[in-house]
Every structure is written in C-alpha cells, then in structure tokens.
Design a protein around this motif. Structure first.
Motif: not given
Length: 80
Positions: A14-15, A18, A25, A31, A35, A68, A72
C-alpha cells in the motif's frame, strides 16, 4: 504467523502503491489498508488471468503492489 505476514506485505504494498500513484493516494494509513485489500485483489486478479508472478516475499509484494495500484486507481475515480 501467516496473517501477520500478509498484513506486513500488504502494508508495504500500500505504501509503495501510494508512491507510484503520486497524488492518487489517500494518506499513509488508508494507502496501507488499501494495500492489504489490494493484495487480495491482486491474488484474485492474477489467479483469474492464470498469471503466476512468483513465490516468496518479492512475488507477494509485486502482486500486492499491482492489486493496490488497481484499488487506488478505482478509488481515485470515485474520489473526484
């Protein structure tokens, strides 16, 4: 231990997603949550398409990041 592993990989995915989506994000915490969900979506998506990225941490991370990014992107469509 498997759930902790999935959460850590999902959080990292997720990070990274983003960072890839730059401006798409929703902040660090959301995020990371996206993820984790993206890891599930990525596994489902690649399974449905018959694609196998690989096993191990790197394979799971790539799958999670791609899932992810998809999440997003779709969430970004509703955000605007």
């Amino acid at each position: 231990m498997g759930i902790l592993y999935a959460l850590l990989i999902g959080a990292l995915a997720g990070w990274l997603a983003g960072k890839i989506m730059k401006g798409g994000g929703f902040g660090l915490l959301l995020n990371i949550i996206l993820g984790i969900v993206g890891g599930v979506v990525g596994n489902w998506l690649f399974g449905a398409l018959g694609i196998h990225i690989g096993s191990g941490v790197i394979g799971h991370l790539i799958t999670g990041v791609i899932g992810a990014v998809v999440i997003l992107f779709i969430a970004g469509l509703f955000k605007k």
